[in-house]
Design a protein around this motif. Structure first.
Motif, short mmCIF file in Angstrom:
data_model
loop_
_atom_site.label_atom_id
_atom_site.label_comp_id
_atom_site.label_asym_id
_atom_site.label_seq_id
_atom_site.Cartn_x
_atom_site.Cartn_y
_atom_site.Cartn_z
N PHE A 24 0.34 -8.68 5.49
CA PHE A 24 1.41 -8.14 4.66
C PHE A 24 1.25 -8.58 3.20
CE2 PHE A 24 4.12 -8.15 8.66
CZ PHE A 24 4.09 -6.78 8.80
N ILE A 25 1.01 -9.87 3.01
CA ILE A 25 0.93 -10.42 1.66
C ILE A 25 -0.27 -9.87 0.91
CG2 ILE A 25 0.57 -12.54 0.34
CD1 ILE A 25 3.42 -12.13 1.38
N ALA A 26 -1.41 -9.76 1.59
CA ALA A 26 -2.61 -9.22 0.95
C ALA A 26 -2.35 -7.82 0.41
CB ALA A 26 -3.77 -9.20 1.93
N PHE A 27 -1.62 -7.02 1.16
CA PHE A 27 -1.32 -5.65 0.72
C PHE A 27 -0.25 -5.64 -0.37
CE2 PHE A 27 1.21 -1.80 0.82
CZ PHE A 27 0.24 -0.81 0.75
N LEU A 28 0.85 -6.35 -0.15
CA LEU A 28 2.01 -6.25 -1.04
C LEU A 28 1.75 -6.85 -2.43
CD1 LEU A 28 4.80 -7.10 1.55
CD2 LEU A 28 4.45 -4.90 0.42
N VAL A 29 1.04 -7.97 -2.48
CA VAL A 29 0.74 -8.56 -3.79
C VAL A 29 -0.11 -7.59 -4.61
CG1 VAL A 29 -0.50 -10.42 -4.97
CG2 VAL A 29 0.95 -10.95 -3.02
N ALA A 30 -1.12 -7.02 -3.97
CA ALA A 30 -1.98 -6.06 -4.67
C ALA A 30 -1.19 -4.83 -5.10
CB ALA A 30 -3.14 -5.66 -3.76
N TYR A 31 -0.34 -4.36 -4.22
CA TYR A 31 0.48 -3.18 -4.52
C TYR A 31 1.35 -3.43 -5.76
CZ TYR A 31 4.13 0.38 -4.01
OH TYR A 31 5.01 1.40 -4.24
N ASN A 32 2.06 -4.57 -5.76
CA ASN A 32 2.96 -4.89 -6.88
C ASN A 32 2.19 -5.09 -8.18
OD1 ASN A 32 5.33 -4.83 -5.33
ND2 ASN A 32 5.04 -6.94 -4.65
N LEU A 33 1.06 -5.77 -8.10
CA LEU A 33 0.29 -6.04 -9.32
C LEU A 33 -0.28 -4.74 -9.90
CD1 LEU A 33 -0.82 -8.09 -11.29
CD2 LEU A 33 -2.76 -8.46 -9.75
N ALA A 34 -0.78 -3.86 -9.04
CA ALA A 34 -1.34 -2.60 -9.52
C ALA A 34 -0.27 -1.74 -10.18
CB ALA A 34 -1.98 -1.83 -8.36
N LYS A 35 0.94 -1.77 -9.65
CA LYS A 35 2.03 -0.99 -10.24
C LYS A 35 2.35 -1.48 -11.66
CE LYS A 35 4.12 1.75 -8.21
NZ LYS A 35 3.90 3.21 -8.09
N VAL A 36 2.21 -2.80 -11.88
CA VAL A 36 2.43 -3.35 -13.22
C VAL A 36 1.43 -2.75 -14.20
CG1 VAL A 36 2.33 -5.44 -14.63
CG2 VAL A 36 3.42 -5.50 -12.37
N TYR A 37 0.19 -2.56 -13.74
CA TYR A 37 -0.85 -1.98 -14.58
C TYR A 37 -0.75 -0.46 -14.67
CZ TYR A 37 -3.40 -6.42 -14.82
OH TYR A 37 -3.78 -7.72 -15.07
N GLY A 38 0.19 0.14 -13.94
CA GLY A 38 0.32 1.58 -13.95
C GLY A 38 -0.73 2.29 -13.13
N LYS A 39 -1.31 1.60 -12.15
CA LYS A 39 -2.34 2.17 -11.31
C LYS A 39 -1.79 2.46 -9.91
CE LYS A 39 -5.42 1.71 -14.56
NZ LYS A 39 -5.97 2.88 -15.29
N ASP A 40 -2.61 3.07 -9.08
CA ASP A 40 -2.21 3.47 -7.74
C ASP A 40 -2.02 2.22 -6.87
OD1 ASP A 40 -1.84 4.53 -5.22
OD2 ASP A 40 -3.49 5.96 -5.35
N GLY A 41 -0.76 1.88 -6.58
CA GLY A 41 -0.47 0.68 -5.79
C GLY A 41 -0.97 0.77 -4.37
#
Length: 416
Positions: free
Chosen positions: A87-104
């Motif tokens: 869960f954490i591996a996916f969610l951290v990456a998802y949240n961080l990518a959204k900050v960059y405006g990329k596909d979470g």
């Protein structure tokens, strides 16, 4: 005190604010917030399987025949704690990518692929949390840079569905990132390290958890959160990314030890802090609510704020008190606001260390009222009694400062 506050506002608060808004820490914090219900459910499932009442155990065994009834709790644990790192591996990456405006979603998928390429199948539970966070952060930083490279984007013709176009745009960056982590795993394997996550847990994570389990660390945790709140910074949110990396493994280790009939090894964890220290929220402000009812109710402003703060405070929501009284930048309340949590963590730590109270192994929802939380966290009336004693201590410490505050307010009003 005025000089200290001015110095901290000028020098400390700007730095702390930047840390609190740091995108990587925010991504980690938000990821753990999503997993919190699953962590609570997993802990409750293990508690259900191991309720220390012989009559209950015998009753369940007689109905279902043997230990088969424990399959429910085991299955729930498999769907929560057992895959927490995934869960954490996916969610951290998802949240961080959204900050960059990329596909979470794409970043989350790449992070998962990278995690398993590195050996994630051997560390899907909370033992792999550190590695999962590191992989998520590194893989996402690489992915967002590669996906921004036009030379690596496969452009699809017009008319292709957007979802298909996005997947092809991420194809080469995803392949490069996951392959890189696969190469790292192969290099470690060549040196005889076939279980990277297990080795990291033994060398780094487990010793770090032991260090965080000490009395000085408990005092530091009790100090830093109200200290940050005093300057208007959300202390709990700021330190949560650090605490959660030790919290989940500590809870899981405690549950595993109890299930095996051993002593729970980790005293300091989230249910310990929530149930015995944060009584009413950071600073144990439900004790302040009671103190104001006892000695400050005759002051109208205090009484109004207190009445508005009482109900939320019962469920550990204390923003009305923090900003209404206020506690933020209040030089008189600074001392008890910092001192009370440190006293409470001391009584709770040593009561647990000396075996007077069982170790907190179950994680009640953070909105569980004081005293009840102590009972649920320890599955013992001793836990409820300790929480009640700590609540009484908080009231006694706050009372003289409430009296001083009322006197100062009355003097100020008379001078106007």
């Amino acid at each position: 005190m005025d000089g200290f506050v001015q110095f901290m506002e000028e020098k400390f608060v700007p730095v702390a604010s930047k840390i609190g808004a740091q995108k990587h820490l925010v991504a980690i914090r938000d990821a753990f917030m999503v997993t919190m219900p699953m962590m609570i459910l997993g802990a409750l499932a293990v508690m259900f399987n191991n309720i220390p009442i012989d009559a209950f155990q015998n009753f369940m065994a007689s109905i279902f025949g043997g230990e088969s009834w424990k399959g429910f709790g085991g299955s729930v644990w498999n769907g929560t704690f057992a895959i927490l790192s995934v869960f954490i591996a996916f969610l951290v990456a998802y949240n961080l990518a959204k900050v960059y405006g990329k596909d979470g979603l794409a970043a989350g998928a790449v992070s998962l692929g990278s995690f398993f390429a590195l050996g994630g199948a051997l560390g899907m539970s909370s033992n792999g949390l550190f590695i999962a966070i590191i992989v998520a952060l590194v893989s996402t930083e690489l992915f967002v840079r590669l996906i921004g490279n036009k030379k690596l984007i496969i452009n699809m013709p017009d008319g292709v569905p957007p979802a298909v176009a996005r997947s092809f745009a991420a194809l080469l960056p995803a392949m490069i990132v996951i392959s890189l982590f696969g190469l790292i795993a192969a290099i470690f394997a060549a040196f005889g390290v076939t279980d990277i996550i297990g080795s990291f847990y033994a060398l780094v994570q487990e010793p770090f958890m032991g260090l965080a389990n000490s009395y000085p660390s408990a005092l530091l945790i009790a100090f830093i959160t109200p200290f940050l709140w005093f300057f208007g910074l959300h202390g709990a949110n700021m330190i949560d990314p650090f605490l959660q990396t030790i919290n989940a493994p500590a809870i899981e280790a405690n549950l595993a030890a109890i299930t095996a009939g051993k002593a729970a090894p980790y005293i300091v964890n989230k249910p310990f802090i929530d149930s015995f220290v944060n009584l009413g929220g950071t600073g144990a402000t439900f004790g302040l609510v009671i103190a104001i009812y006892l000695v400050g109710r005759k002051h109208k402003a205090f009484s109004v704020v207190n009445n508005l703060s009482a109900a939320p405070g019962l469920f550990n929501i204390n923003e009305p008190m923090l900003f209404g009284l206020p506690m933020v930048l209040n030089p008189i309340m600074f001392i008890p606001f910092i001192l009370v949590p440190m006293i409470l963590v001391s009584t709770a730590f040593w009561s647990t260390k000396l075996g007077i109270v069982p170790v907190a192994t179950i994680m009640p929802p953070w909105v569980t009222p004081p005293i009840l939380g102590g009972f649920l966290a320890t599955q013992s009336f001793a836990g409820a009694i300790l929480a009640a004693v700590n609540l009484l201590i908080s009231v006694l410490v706050y009372i003289p400062f409430v009296k001083i505050s009322v006197i100062q307010e009355q003097k100020r009003e008379q001078s106007i």
